[in-house]
Design a protein around this motif. Structure first.
Motif, short mmCIF file in Angstrom:
data_model
loop_
_atom_site.label_atom_id
_atom_site.label_comp_id
_atom_site.label_asym_id
_atom_site.label_seq_id
_atom_site.Cartn_x
_atom_site.Cartn_y
_atom_site.Cartn_z
N ARG A 1 0.81 -1.21 0.00
CA ARG A 1 0.00 0.00 0.00
C ARG A 1 0.85 1.27 0.00
O ARG A 1 0.32 2.37 0.13
CB ARG A 1 -0.92 0.02 1.23
N GLY A 2 2.17 1.13 -0.11
CA GLY A 2 3.05 2.30 -0.03
C GLY A 2 3.23 3.01 -1.36
O GLY A 2 3.91 4.02 -1.45
N GLY A 3 2.66 2.45 -2.43
CA GLY A 3 2.75 3.13 -3.71
C GLY A 3 3.08 2.21 -4.87
O GLY A 3 2.54 2.34 -5.96
N ALA A 4 3.98 1.25 -4.63
CA ALA A 4 4.45 0.44 -5.75
C ALA A 4 3.58 -0.79 -6.00
O ALA A 4 3.58 -1.35 -7.09
CB ALA A 4 5.90 0.03 -5.52
N PHE B 1 3.74 -3.90 -4.81
CA PHE B 1 4.41 -5.19 -4.94
C PHE B 1 3.69 -6.25 -4.11
O PHE B 1 3.28 -5.97 -2.98
CB PHE B 1 5.87 -5.07 -4.49
N LYS C 1 7.21 -10.91 -1.45
CA LYS C 1 8.33 -10.21 -0.81
C LYS C 1 8.78 -10.98 0.44
O LYS C 1 9.97 -11.20 0.66
CB LYS C 1 7.85 -8.81 -0.41
N ASN D 1 7.40 0.97 7.14
CA ASN D 1 7.62 2.29 6.57
C ASN D 1 6.51 3.24 7.01
O ASN D 1 5.39 3.20 6.49
CB ASN D 1 7.68 2.17 5.04
N ASP E 1 7.05 6.59 7.06
CA ASP E 1 7.64 7.88 6.72
C ASP E 1 6.59 8.82 6.13
O ASP E 1 6.72 10.04 6.20
CB ASP E 1 8.80 7.70 5.74
N GLU F 1 4.66 11.30 1.14
CA GLU F 1 3.98 11.67 -0.10
C GLU F 1 3.03 12.83 0.16
O GLU F 1 2.27 12.84 1.13
CB GLU F 1 3.22 10.46 -0.66
N GLU G 1 11.64 6.23 0.44
CA GLU G 1 12.05 5.25 -0.57
C GLU G 1 12.87 4.20 0.16
O GLU G 1 13.74 4.52 0.96
CB GLU G 1 12.87 5.96 -1.65
N GLU G 2 12.59 2.94 -0.13
CA GLU G 2 13.11 1.88 0.74
C GLU G 2 14.63 1.85 0.91
O GLU G 2 15.12 1.62 2.02
CB GLU G 2 12.59 0.52 0.27
N ASN H 1 7.64 -2.81 4.60
CA ASN H 1 6.23 -2.70 4.24
C ASN H 1 5.64 -1.41 4.80
O ASN H 1 6.00 -0.97 5.88
CB ASN H 1 5.42 -3.88 4.80
N ASN H 2 4.71 -0.88 4.05
CA ASN H 2 3.98 0.31 4.47
C ASN H 2 3.09 -0.03 5.67
O ASN H 2 2.69 -1.18 5.87
CB ASN H 2 3.13 0.80 3.28
N THR I 1 -0.19 -1.74 4.70
CA THR I 1 -0.01 -3.13 4.25
C THR I 1 -0.03 -4.04 5.47
O THR I 1 -0.75 -5.05 5.50
CB THR I 1 1.34 -3.29 3.52
N GLY J 1 12.35 5.70 -7.81
CA GLY J 1 10.99 6.10 -8.14
C GLY J 1 10.78 7.60 -8.17
O GLY J 1 9.92 8.09 -8.90
C1 LIG Z 1 10.52 8.95 -3.42
C2 LIG Z 1 9.77 7.84 -2.76
C3 LIG Z 1 9.13 8.06 -1.55
C4 LIG Z 1 8.45 7.03 -0.92
N1 LIG Z 1 7.83 7.29 0.26
C5 LIG Z 1 7.16 6.30 0.88
C6 LIG Z 1 6.50 6.54 2.13
O1 LIG Z 1 6.53 7.65 2.66
N2 LIG Z 1 5.85 5.51 2.73
C7 LIG Z 1 5.80 4.25 2.17
O2 LIG Z 1 5.21 3.35 2.74
N3 LIG Z 1 6.40 4.00 0.99
C8 LIG Z 1 7.09 4.98 0.34
N4 LIG Z 1 7.72 4.71 -0.85
C9 LIG Z 1 7.67 3.33 -1.39
C10 LIG Z 1 8.76 2.48 -0.74
O3 LIG Z 1 9.95 2.59 -1.51
C11 LIG Z 1 8.39 1.00 -0.73
O4 LIG Z 1 8.03 0.61 -2.01
C12 LIG Z 1 7.27 0.65 0.22
O5 LIG Z 1 7.53 1.13 1.50
C13 LIG Z 1 7.11 -0.84 0.25
O6 LIG Z 1 6.05 -1.20 1.10
P1 LIG Z 1 4.74 -1.88 0.53
O7 LIG Z 1 5.17 -2.99 -0.39
O8 LIG Z 1 4.06 -2.39 1.75
O9 LIG Z 1 3.98 -0.82 -0.16
C14 LIG Z 1 8.40 5.74 -1.51
C15 LIG Z 1 9.02 5.52 -2.73
C16 LIG Z 1 9.70 6.56 -3.36
C17 LIG Z 1 10.36 6.28 -4.67
#
Ligand SMILES: Cc1cc2nc3c(=O)[nH]c(=O)nc-3n(C[C@H](O)[C@H](O)[C@H](O)COP(=O)(O)O)c2cc1C
Ligand code: SF4
Ligand code: FES
Lengths: 397, 228
Positions: A55-58, A60, A65, A82, A84, A87, A166-167, A201-202, A205, A372
């Motif tokens: 749920r963090g954006g990508a 996957f 994983k 994660n 952080d 976004e 970003e991870e 993981n977000n 997630t 990303g």
């Molecule tokens: C520039 C950038 C900022 C990101 N910021 C966050 C963020 O604040 N929180 C987050 O969960 N994922 C963020 N991501 C995605 C993470 O790299 C990573 O894909 C994610 O934490 C994986 O968790 P998920 O598979 O549970 O989504 C960011 C990615 C990029 C490229």
């Protein structure tokens, strides 16, 4: 209505300061089931079968994983949550951390058990410092009750950089280094924090995990669309009457969220996914919200007809240029070049050739940037060129 | 002992084989294919910063950095496709746009790798009007002169000092366009350890690092003639 509470089930129901209120709502029963009735492999199979995606954006696949990390050789492994939430326009993780830290801790504990990690970290956004005490308190209570015998969970605070979400930059930051992106492969599940297998993981997630374990993959699997299972928590802001956090079944139409729930009027455009998200013009408001279509981390920023598209894109690019980590040339120099060009359009000083330059620069950045951020930075530019090209053409000197 | 696996890949249409752990760049070089690089140096651990070495790999959404991506069985690689060349050109153009451009009086003009790559890729005047990077020349030390307006942020000096000279004098500070190779808290370099080691000066691809020049001394290298 397509609202459904899975992730937010306990939010504003339990008292985040007292674990007892969580325990009366099946709290830590999923962890108990995972530890007593399931092998780590079975847990991973269940998560894989659920179809849960990040749920963090990508987006996957979560189970995959975990499996990669489980199968990676080594005794020392890590789980990172994660939190952080950098976004632009996202605040759903904050809402979750504020209202239900226990489900998150249970999710992390199950993940650690599944991959064989003895240490977990929550990487907390610097601006969420006010949530630190409440999280520490929740971890302490879980520990006192004996739920965290197999894993230590510590919190690491960020220092205020977008890229540290970003991870790979996040791992650098936890290691005490300057938060900078690393090239991949190797990916974190094989070589992550301190070179050891790691899953990141977000927050959202991990919030899904306890219920997937308790209710089973086939329950979760029925919710959502073909390739987007479950719900998504959205952060809605901008020109709406009811901004806030909404949890909807994946596949719900953007129109329902923006107009029926958040009560937006005279919508010109919606930015879905924050600074590097997609721009959706009003005539596409019927688009479904899913991994197949548009989603990101669930930031929904609504702009009404009084807003200027070029202004929005220009300011977005200024943000991205400032937040670029500076390691790779296409992102570091490219975002700067875009700011310069967009600034001229903003002042109605664009040039005919700029549009082509923007397109070629976008393509190079998307194809070659290290992470990303740089790869997605041109999206607001390419989307606005596609849907609002007139706005550019009208500003050519 | 573990057997070293042979890996077969297709590179620019021909089937070749390499060993496990080899990068795309190494394999290309072994087969006489020239891929431009800027931040990479065989003596240093790769960092993947400049992105000039990118190549296309079938099945990958983006291009991949050849200096750090290991080959895998069955990989199909294109090192000079139109998309690859176009992308490399834009990156070089970006680097030139913010570069100070005083090549005519640069000590290293004839051996500058940025100029060489730009010439090879036929990059003309950059289309971008990015601001120029400007920093005053640091000439406090009698052994090393830093003109960071010419720095392309390849990190070679940072890594060389760390990995070869084992000194760790340099670090990176600030971010985005303002990223800068710094000493301590961004002070002009004037260190005991920086005397005659020269490791960073030799490895810097541009004129950013040099020996202070004696009056009347000739420029290094033969004039770089760019054929049309
Ligand atoms: C520039 C950038 C900022 C990101 N910021 C966050 C963020 O604040 N929180 C987050 O969960 N994922 C963020 N991501 C995605 C993470 O790299 C990573 O894909 C994610 O934490 C994986 O968790 P998920 O598979 O549970 O989504 C960011 C990615 C990029 C490229
Ligand atoms: S000073 Fe030279 S070696 Fe160091 S980062 Fe800049 S260009 Fe590279
Ligand atoms: S040479 Fe490969 S990224 Fe710079």
């Amino acid at each position: 209505m397509s609202e459904k509470r899975i992730v937010l089930k306990n939010c504003e129901v339990i008292d985040p300061r007292h674990i007892t209120t969580y325990l009366t709502r099946d709290g830590f029963r999923a962890l108990e089931k995972a530890q007593k009735e399931m092998t780590p492999e079975e847990i991973i199979e269940e998560v894989k079968a659920s179809g849960l995606r990040g749920r963090g954006g990508a987006g996957f696949p979560c189970g995959l994983k975990w499996e990669l990390a489980r199968n990676a050789p080594g005794d020392e492994k890590y789980v990172i949550c994660n939190a952080d939430e950098g976004e632009v326009g996202t605040f759903k993780d904050r809402y979750i951390l504020q209202n239900d830290p226990f489900t998150l801790i249970e999710g992390i504990a199950i993940a650690a058990h599944a991959i064989g990690a003895k240490q977990g970290y929550i990487y907390l956004r610097a601006e969420y410092h006010h949530l630190l005490d409440s999280l520490v308190n929740a971890i302490d209570q879980a520990k006192e009750r004996g739920f965290l015998q197999h894993v230590d969970i510590d919190i690491r605070e960020g220092a205020g950089a977008y890229v540290c979400g970003e991870e790979s930059a996040l791992m650098d930051s936890i290691e005490g280094k300057r938060g900078e992106v690393r090239y991949r492969p190797p990916f974190p599940p094989t070589k992550g924090l301190w070179g050891k297998p790691t899953i990141i993981n977000n927050v959202e997630t991990l919030m899904n995990i306890p219920q997937i374990i308790l209710n089973g993959a086939s329950w979760f699997n029925q919710i959502g669309t073909e390739r987007s299972k479950g719900t998504k928590v959205f952060s809605v802001s901008g020109d709406v009457k009811r901004p806030g956090v909404y949890e909807l079944v994946l596949g719900t139409r953007l129109k329902e969220l923006v107009e029926e729930l958040a009560l937006a009027e005279k919508v010109k455009m919606v930015q879905v996914g924050g600074a590097t998200g997609r721009l959706v013009p009003y005539d596409m408001i019927d688009t479904a919200l899913s991994f197949e279509t548009i989603l990101g981390a669930g930031a929904i920023t609504v702009f009404d007809q009084s807003r200027d598209v070029i202004d929005i894109v220009y300011r977005t690019m200024e943000f991205l240029a400032e937040e670029s980590c500076g390691k790779c040339a296409p992102c570091r120099e490219g975002t700067e070049a875009m700011v310069e060009i967009l600034g001229r359009f903003f002042r109605s000083e664009g040039m005919e050739k700029d549009i082509r330059v923007l397109e070629e620069l976008s393509s190079a950045m998307m194809l070659s940037s290290l992470c990303g951020l740089g790869q997605a930075a041109p999206i607001p530019v390419t989307d606005s060129l596609q849907y609002f090209r007139n706005d550019y053409e009208n500003r050519i000197k | 002992m573990r057997k070293i696996e042979k890996i077969t890949v297709t590179i620019d249409g021909s089937q070749v084989s390499g060993c496990e752990g080899m990068t795309i760049l190494e394999l290309a070089q072994q087969n006489g294919i020239d891929i431009p690089t800027l931040c990479h140096s065989p003596e240093l651990t790769p960092i993947g910063a400049c992105r000039i070495c990118v190549v296309a790999v079938e099945g990958s959404r983006t291009l991949v950095g050849s200096c750090h991506t290991p080959i895998t069985q069955g990989m199909v690689i294109y090192t000079h496709s139109p998309k690859v060349l176009e992308t490399r050109k834009v990156i070089v153009e970006l680097l030139l746009a913010s570069h100070c451009g005083s090549c005519y009086m640069c000590e290293k003009a004839n051996v500058c790798q940025l100029r060489k790559i730009a010439a090879d890729l036929e990059v003309g005047l950059p289309r971008f009007q990015t601001r120029k990077r400007y920093y005053p020349i640091e000439d406090v030390s009698p052994y090393i002169q830093r003109d960071l307006s010419k720095c392309v942020l390849c990190w070679r000096c940072v890594r060389a000092c760390n990995e070869i000279a084992k000194q760790n004098v340099f670090g990176i500070a600030y971010r985005g366009f303002n990223s800068k190779v710094v000493v301590d808290f961004d002070q002009p370099i004037d260190k005991e350890v920086c005397q005659d080691c020269n490791v960073c000066i030799d490895i810097c691809p541009t004129g950013a690092l040099s020996k202070p020049r004696e009056v009347g001394e000739e420029k290094k290298g033969r004039p770089l003639v760019i054929s049309s």
